[in-house]
Design a protein around this motif. Structure first.
Motif, PDB file in Angstrom:
ATOM      1  N   CYS A 135       0.947  -1.068  -0.102  1.00  0.00           N
ATOM      2  CA  CYS A 135       0.071   0.385  -0.386  1.00  0.00           C
ATOM      3  C   CYS A 135       0.939   0.666   0.264  1.00  0.00           C
ATOM      4  O   CYS A 135       2.004   1.007   0.603  1.00  0.00           O
ATOM      5  CB  CYS A 135      -0.997  -0.150   1.059  1.00  0.00           C
ATOM      6  SG  CYS A 135      -0.502   0.866   2.543  1.00  0.00           S
ATOM      7  N   GLN A 136       0.629   1.916  -0.548  1.00  0.00           N
ATOM      8  CA  GLN A 136       0.435   3.943  -0.556  1.00  0.00           C
ATOM      9  C   GLN A 136       0.078   3.769   0.854  1.00  0.00           C
ATOM     10  O   GLN A 136      -0.958   4.420   0.679  1.00  0.00           O
ATOM     11  CB  GLN A 136       0.183   4.637  -1.427  1.00  0.00           C
ATOM     12  CG  GLN A 136       1.163   3.548  -3.181  1.00  0.00           C
ATOM     13  CD  GLN A 136       1.270   5.134  -4.027  1.00  0.00           C
ATOM     14  OE1 GLN A 136       0.857   5.877  -4.216  1.00  0.00           O
ATOM     15  NE2 GLN A 136      -0.028   4.529  -4.778  1.00  0.00           N
ATOM     16  N   PRO A 157       0.141   8.850  -0.605  1.00  0.00           N
ATOM     17  CA  PRO A 157       0.552   8.766  -2.297  1.00  0.00           C
ATOM     18  C   PRO A 157       1.396   8.977  -2.870  1.00  0.00           C
ATOM     19  O   PRO A 157       2.017  10.959  -2.236  1.00  0.00           O
ATOM     20  CB  PRO A 157      -0.028   9.797  -2.886  1.00  0.00           C
ATOM     21  CG  PRO A 157      -1.567  10.029  -2.237  1.00  0.00           C
ATOM     22  CD  PRO A 157      -1.140  10.419  -0.822  1.00  0.00           C
ATOM     23  N   PHE A 158       2.486   8.575  -3.543  1.00  0.00           N
ATOM     24  CA  PHE A 158       3.723   9.345  -3.889  1.00  0.00           C
ATOM     25  C   PHE A 158       3.780  10.379  -5.256  1.00  0.00           C
ATOM     26  O   PHE A 158       2.931  10.151  -5.889  1.00  0.00           O
ATOM     27  CB  PHE A 158       4.680   7.710  -4.780  1.00  0.00           C
ATOM     28  CG  PHE A 158       5.193   7.079  -4.034  1.00  0.00           C
ATOM     29  CD1 PHE A 158       6.482   7.036  -3.145  1.00  0.00           C
ATOM     30  CD2 PHE A 158       4.235   6.139  -2.997  1.00  0.00           C
ATOM     31  CE1 PHE A 158       6.759   6.164  -2.822  1.00  0.00           C
ATOM     32  CE2 PHE A 158       4.639   5.519  -2.027  1.00  0.00           C
ATOM     33  CZ  PHE A 158       6.725   4.946  -2.425  1.00  0.00           C
ATOM     34  N   ARG A 191       7.518   9.965  -7.270  1.00  0.00           N
ATOM     35  CA  ARG A 191       6.218   9.005  -7.726  1.00  0.00           C
ATOM     36  C   ARG A 191       7.425   9.003  -9.001  1.00  0.00           C
ATOM     37  O   ARG A 191       6.535   7.592  -9.312  1.00  0.00           O
ATOM     38  CB  ARG A 191       5.547  10.089  -8.662  1.00  0.00           C
ATOM     39  CG  ARG A 191       4.461   9.605  -9.930  1.00  0.00           C
ATOM     40  CD  ARG A 191       3.535   8.779  -9.286  1.00  0.00           C
ATOM     41  NE  ARG A 191       3.054   8.206  -9.933  1.00  0.00           N
ATOM     42  CZ  ARG A 191       2.250   7.189 -10.274  1.00  0.00           C
ATOM     43  NH1 ARG A 191       1.316   7.566  -8.543  1.00  0.00           N
ATOM     44  NH2 ARG A 191       1.487   6.662 -10.540  1.00  0.00           N
ATOM     45  N   LEU A 250       8.027   4.889  -7.431  1.00  0.00           N
ATOM     46  CA  LEU A 250       6.515   4.522  -7.735  1.00  0.00           C
ATOM     47  C   LEU A 250       6.085   3.669  -9.033  1.00  0.00           C
ATOM     48  O   LEU A 250       5.982   2.252  -9.664  1.00  0.00           O
ATOM     49  CB  LEU A 250       5.393   4.976  -7.451  1.00  0.00           C
ATOM     50  CG  LEU A 250       4.478   4.229  -7.241  1.00  0.00           C
ATOM     51  CD1 LEU A 250       4.255   2.936  -6.553  1.00  0.00           C
ATOM     52  CD2 LEU A 250       2.834   5.418  -7.022  1.00  0.00           C
ATOM     53  N   THR A 280      -3.670   3.104  -2.217  1.00  0.00           N
ATOM     54  CA  THR A 280      -3.688   3.723  -0.404  1.00  0.00           C
ATOM     55  C   THR A 280      -4.777   2.983   0.258  1.00  0.00           C
ATOM     56  O   THR A 280      -5.408   2.135  -0.429  1.00  0.00           O
ATOM     57  CB  THR A 280      -4.051   5.327  -0.965  1.00  0.00           C
ATOM     58  OG1 THR A 280      -5.605   5.099  -1.242  1.00  0.00           O
ATOM     59  CG2 THR A 280      -3.412   5.722  -1.308  1.00  0.00           C
ATOM     60  N   HIS A 329       6.529   6.344   2.495  1.00  0.00           N
ATOM     61  CA  HIS A 329       5.425   6.310   2.363  1.00  0.00           C
ATOM     62  C   HIS A 329       4.960   4.563   1.918  1.00  0.00           C
ATOM     63  O   HIS A 329       3.961   4.185   1.557  1.00  0.00           O
ATOM     64  CB  HIS A 329       5.519   6.948   0.886  1.00  0.00           C
ATOM     65  CG  HIS A 329       4.922   8.314   0.889  1.00  0.00           C
ATOM     66  ND1 HIS A 329       5.231   9.055   2.458  1.00  0.00           N
ATOM     67  CD2 HIS A 329       5.293   9.555   0.185  1.00  0.00           C
ATOM     68  CE1 HIS A 329       5.284  10.181   1.737  1.00  0.00           C
ATOM     69  NE2 HIS A 329       5.136  10.651   0.883  1.00  0.00           N
ATOM     70  N   THR A 330       6.589   3.979   1.481  1.00  0.00           N
ATOM     71  CA  THR A 330       5.647   2.268   1.358  1.00  0.00           C
ATOM     72  C   THR A 330       4.976   2.080   2.263  1.00  0.00           C
ATOM     73  O   THR A 330       5.719   1.541   3.464  1.00  0.00           O
ATOM     74  CB  THR A 330       7.073   1.364   0.727  1.00  0.00           C
ATOM     75  OG1 THR A 330       7.669   2.102  -0.031  1.00  0.00           O
ATOM     76  CG2 THR A 330       6.706  -0.102   0.697  1.00  0.00           C
TER      77      THR A 330
END
Length: 275
Positions: free
Chosen positions: A171-172, A175-176, A181, A184, A198, A264-265
């Motif tokens: 999941c994020q 958001p990247f 980005r 990702l 997400t 964010h991971t």
């Protein structure tokens, strides 16, 4: 099934065939999914990946004699472990011919071979009757589907009312965006991933497909050591490959390591029920 879905399915199958040819399954301790560490970061990855399988199985709460569907069965090890520990029947599906061969070989030598079967099938178009299964699991497979809600609806169709679905997936956490980005996007491209949700997107797609959400827990910090283990295993494999293969596996290792370190991971364990 649309031509777009066929193309996506073929690409995912070829990607896993490539990793199987390179010996990734052996290097990762027998599974093709992350491990779960519970304060024991030095534990072998094989022990940690089995622990994740056990966490999924516990959330399924299977009863002896039940029939379960493993969506994206990998090399078959989780299905065999589940069948042996809980006296259930498991049908595993994969889009990788190499994984199908590996799973079938493992099953043939197993004491639970009469309760486990594997076949080449697409989660977007499941070849089973309505209500065929008492429950289902999907370990790091939904992220490959071009339309996750449609895939979840297929699983919903083949699971009986009251049956559970347990998902273990990326999941994020957030958001990247911006420069992140690109990281990702590279993950999506190299690992043939259609999208990483997400938590809210996971919830929305489950609801759209008719599932009742029981639990969604981010265990990202418990699985984070996996990325370093995977990167190290890939680099070891790269040393034994031809230059082209070594370059591809080495780049995949660098990318996996960078993604795993990003704050964010995340990684979610989800339990849902068919009402």
């Amino acid at each position: 099934m649309t031509q777009q879905s066929d193309t996506a399915t073929d690409s995912v199958g070829r990607a896993y065939d490539t990793f199987a040819d390179a010996g990734a399954t052996t290097a990762l301790g027998g599974n093709i999914h992350v491990g779960y560490w519970d304060g024991d970061d030095e534990a072998p990855i094989a022990e940690a990946t089995d622990r994740l399988t056990d966490l999924v199985a516990g959330r399924l709460a299977p009863a002896p004699g039940q029939r379960l569907l493993d969506v994206g069965c990998g090399n078959g090890d989780p299905a065999l472990r589940l069948a042996a520990a809980h006296e259930v029947r498991v049908t595993g599906i994969t889009v990788s011919r190499q994984q199908l061969a590996q799973a079938s070989e493992l099953a043939a030598g197993s004491e639970v071979r009469d309760r486990v079967s594997f076949l080449l099938a697409d989660a977007m178009d499941l070849p089973f009757e309505d209500g065929s299964f008492d429950g289902a699991l999907a370990i790091e497979s939904l992220l490959h589907l071009p339309d996750q809600a449609a895939g979840l609806a297929q699983i919903h169709r083949v699971v009986r009312p009251g049956g559970r679905l347990v998902i273990a997936d990326q999941c994020q956490r957030r958001p990247f965006t911006g420069a992140d980005r690109a990281l990702l996007d590279d993950m999506l491209r190299v690992y043939e991933i259609a999208g990483i949700n997400t938590p809210d997107e996971h919830r929305a797609r489950l609801a759209e497909a008719g599932w009742e959400l029981l639990e969604l827990t981010d265990v990202g910090e418990r699985v984070r050591p996996s990325y370093g283990h995977v990167a190290a295993a890939f680099r070891e494999l790269a040393a034994s490959l031809d230059p082209s293969g070594a370059e591809r596996i080495g780049a995949a290792a660098d990318l996996m390591e960078a993604f795993g370190k990003h704050p964010h991971t995340g990684y979610v364990l989800i339990t849902a029920r068919r009402s």
